[in-house]
Design a protein around this motif. Structure first.
Motif, short mmCIF file in Angstrom:
data_model
loop_
_atom_site.label_atom_id
_atom_site.label_comp_id
_atom_site.label_asym_id
_atom_site.label_seq_id
_atom_site.Cartn_x
_atom_site.Cartn_y
_atom_site.Cartn_z
N LYS A 276 30.90 98.25 -27.56
CA LYS A 276 30.10 98.92 -26.52
C LYS A 276 30.46 100.39 -26.40
O LYS A 276 29.58 101.24 -26.24
CB LYS A 276 30.33 98.22 -25.17
N ARG A 277 31.74 100.68 -26.47
CA ARG A 277 32.13 102.10 -26.40
C ARG A 277 31.53 102.86 -27.57
O ARG A 277 31.10 103.99 -27.42
CB ARG A 277 33.66 102.23 -26.44
N ALA A 279 28.74 102.18 -29.02
CA ALA A 279 27.32 102.38 -28.78
C ALA A 279 27.12 103.66 -27.95
O ALA A 279 26.10 104.34 -28.06
CB ALA A 279 26.73 101.18 -28.05
N ALA A 280 28.10 104.00 -27.14
CA ALA A 280 28.00 105.21 -26.33
C ALA A 280 28.38 106.47 -27.11
O ALA A 280 27.82 107.54 -26.89
CB ALA A 280 28.88 105.08 -25.09
N PHE A 281 29.34 106.34 -28.04
CA PHE A 281 29.83 107.54 -28.72
C PHE A 281 29.23 107.76 -30.11
O PHE A 281 29.27 108.88 -30.62
CB PHE A 281 31.36 107.50 -28.82
N PRO A 283 26.14 108.05 -30.89
CA PRO A 283 25.04 109.02 -30.90
C PRO A 283 25.45 110.44 -31.29
O PRO A 283 24.59 111.24 -31.68
CB PRO A 283 24.53 108.98 -29.45
N SER A 286 24.00 110.97 -34.33
CA SER A 286 22.55 111.19 -34.29
C SER A 286 22.24 112.67 -34.12
O SER A 286 21.24 113.17 -34.64
CB SER A 286 21.92 110.39 -33.16
N ILE A 287 23.07 113.37 -33.35
CA ILE A 287 22.88 114.81 -33.21
C ILE A 287 23.05 115.48 -34.57
O ILE A 287 22.23 116.31 -34.99
CB ILE A 287 23.88 115.40 -32.19
N VAL B 50 19.08 112.02 -27.24
CA VAL B 50 20.29 111.53 -27.90
C VAL B 50 21.43 111.54 -26.89
O VAL B 50 22.14 110.55 -26.69
CB VAL B 50 20.68 112.41 -29.11
N GLY B 54 23.27 108.29 -24.82
CA GLY B 54 24.72 108.10 -24.91
C GLY B 54 25.35 108.01 -23.52
O GLY B 54 26.17 107.13 -23.26
N SER B 57 24.58 104.72 -21.90
CA SER B 57 25.44 103.66 -22.43
C SER B 57 26.82 103.69 -21.77
O SER B 57 27.38 102.64 -21.41
CB SER B 57 25.62 103.78 -23.94
#
Lengths: 512, 65
Positions: A276-277, A279-281, A283, A286-287, B50, B54, B57
């Motif tokens: 889960k962490r 999934a947050a970091f 991205p 993606s940048i 983006v 994030g 989440s």
């Protein structure tokens, strides 16, 4: 031959080779056991998982192909951004559940899960074969990432064996340390790879706009170049392209997490909170991907001319950077190919070993036998990838990779939806899979592999969308209809070897 | 944390529909203006999401979803 660039490149390449072999001794485990070799003992925390999955999903081929698409087709190439935005919410919700049931039953592949959940060897085989077929061309295309930078440095002979020798050498080294170190190798190499990539992208984002007169100017010049290009395009989507853009994004997002190498990366983490962490970091990557896509516009603005789309990024770098930094950036791309290639070959050999070898040839295989077979198969897989690139036209691998994306999404009803419900009947899932595979393949053929967007016709309405999405809709319709039929006629649905509790949260969120 | 609380917290996950709507409703952001830092709207809107996704989440994680 660009010596300065080559020497920097070589030093970095040798450095990661050393790391790859050293990795066998990192976080000690018995590497003759399959779960240690292929999942590194399911012990990676948030930090290593971040590098591993980041290095796994954002491949060298992505870094070459996305800007190449943007260079040739403009805005549509940016579907990669919403795609990688939507991947992570899906990952947050679905993957901890997948991890939990895999941990409870020591599943190592998506097909292992399907076998247990739906009690069907046939369905598990379908999922395994789909995974292997989708992964093979993907591995082959990682080689393209290495090849283009070697070529750009003038390191590639014009003809014959010399042409491919440096590539074969690079891949042989990779095969050797994947064999000895297993997943530990790409996990450690990924840390170096991503550091190089981040530095390259940050430098490029500062230096190139300075040289080209700012982002505003880059977008304007690129737009003009696209308008007057051989196939007129634009930096803005036309309304006709909206549905294609959206379906490419959402279809690719679901497909990505079904790829065996993505599953391997997730299973190797030590817990649900780490996933889960991430999934947050994740991205953050993606940048980087969005910025890399902009390289396509920068190349247009810098008047890079090439008929070979995969050379767009290397040519841009050579035009903009001093030799030593070209070597640095090229090493980032080439090493960026090694990480996913290693994980993909491990994932593919896991599928073969667990779901074909053990299932059909050696039911009494011990975990040590499995590890031995998996290691050997990982070598065979890489040899296959080399042959793919050396012996067949490149277009063949590209076409198959396009098909692979369509195919892998057809495992979604069994794998991803299967995590939530067992309502679907195993035979219906298999029929749905057949329908989805057939529809998707025929659509790609109808488009002559030029595009994965298929104009679906319903009455007078024409809907151009991602073929994988149309195919999985056909898949779901067939699955639902036949499930209803089989359930009504009480056809045996097999035994579910998993129980509700297997899917629950293992760890409570620390703050919860 | 009992099961009831746990499933209530899982309910927060529906918030993930927001980025899906924001990204898949393409006509909303397929325009060139307003420009920000040289980036046409289409591009900086995506980059913004983006970051927002994030952050979403992270919030959901800290809420125990």
């Amino acid at each position: 031959m660009n010596w300065t660039a080559f020497i920097v490149f070589l030093i970095l390449f040798l450095f990661v080779t050393g790391i790859g072999f050293w990795a066998a001794r990192w976080r000690h485990g018995d590497l003759s056991e399959l779960h240690e070799w292929s999942l590194a003992g399911r012990q990676f925390g948030t930090f290593i998982t971040w590098f591993l999955i980041g290095g796994d999903l954002y491949t060298a081929y992505t870094f070459i192909a996305v800007p190449a698409l943007v260079f040739g087709a403009g805005a549509v190439g940016f579907f990669a951004v919403p795609y990688t935005i939507l991947v992570f919410p899906i990952m947050f919700v679905v993957m901890p559940r997948f991890w939990a049931v895999a941990k409870a039953h020591n599943y190592m592949t998506p097909a292992d899960f399907v076998r247990g959940r739906f009690d069907s060897r046939g369905l598990a085989l379908a999922v395994a074969v789909t995974g292997i077929l989708a992964t093979m061309p993907y591995i082959a295309l990682q080689l393209v990432g290495i090849q283009v930078v070697l070529e750009a440095m003038g390191l590639v002979g014009k003809t014959g064996i010399l042409h491919d020798l440096p590539l074969i050498l690079a891949f042989a080294i990779l095969a050797a340390y994947t064999y000895t170190s297993g997943l530990r190798a790409p996990a450690t190499v990924a840390v170096v790879k991503d550091t190089l990539i981040y530095i390259t992208v940050i430098v490029a984002m500062i230096v190139i706009p300075m040289k080209l007169g700012g982002f505003g100017h880059i977008f304007q010049t690129a737009n003009l170049a696209l308008l007057h290009g051989p196939k007129p395009a634009s930096i803005l989507l036309s309304p006709k392209g909206y549905l294609a853009f959206a379906t490419l994004a959402v279809g690719s997002a679901f497909a990505l997490l079904l790829y065996p190498h993505a599953v391997t990366g997730v299973f190797a983490s030590k817990g649900q909170n780490a996933i889960k962490r991430n999934a947050a970091f994740l991205p953050l990557y993606s940048i980087v991907l969005a910025l890399i896509a902009i390289f396509g516009y920068m190349a247009l603005a810098a008047h890079v001319h090439t008929t070979v789309p995969s050379l767009v990024v290397p040519l841009l770098f050579m035009k903009m950077f001093p030799s030593w930094f070209v070597g640095f950036a090229f090493a980032a791309i080439a090493i960026g190919a090694l990480v996913p290639a290693a994980i993909m070959s491990i994932a593919a050999s896991n599928l073969f070993t667990r779901n074909i070898y053990r299932e059909y040839f050696a039911p009494n295989a011990t975990t040590r036998d499995e590890a031995r077979v998996a290691k050997l198969v990982s070598l065979v897989v890489k040899l296959g990838a080399i042959l793919f690139i050396v012996a067949l036209p490149l277009q063949f691998a590209i076409n198959l990779q396009l098909l692979g994306g369509i195919w892998i999404l057809q495992t979604m009803p069994s794998v991803m939806i299967g995590l939530y419900t067992r309502w679907f009947h195993r035979t219906a899932l298999l029929l749905g899979w057949v329908a989805g595979m057939a529809v998707g393949t025929l659509m790609a053929i109808a488009e002559a592999f030029k595009s994965s967007v298929y104009p679906l016709q319903i009455g007078h309405l024409v809907l151009p969308g991602y073929a994988a999405v149309w195919a999985v809709l056909a898949n779901l319709i067939v699955t639902v209809v036949f499930t209803a039929v089989f359930r009504a006629s009480h056809v045996n649905a097999g035994t579910d070897h998993t129980v509700q509790h297997d899917y629950d949260d293992y760890e409570k969120s620390e703050v919860g | 944390m009992n099961d009831k609380e746990s499933s209530a917290k899982k309910g927060y996950r529906w918030l993930f529909l927001i980025p899906f709507v924001a990204m898949l409703w393409v006509p909303f952001y397929a325009s060139g203006t307003p420009v920000l830092g040289g980036f046409p709207f289409f591009y900086w809107y995506m980059l913004l999401w983006v970051v927002l996704t994030g952050i979403l989440s992270l919030i959901l994680y800290s809420l125990g979803a």
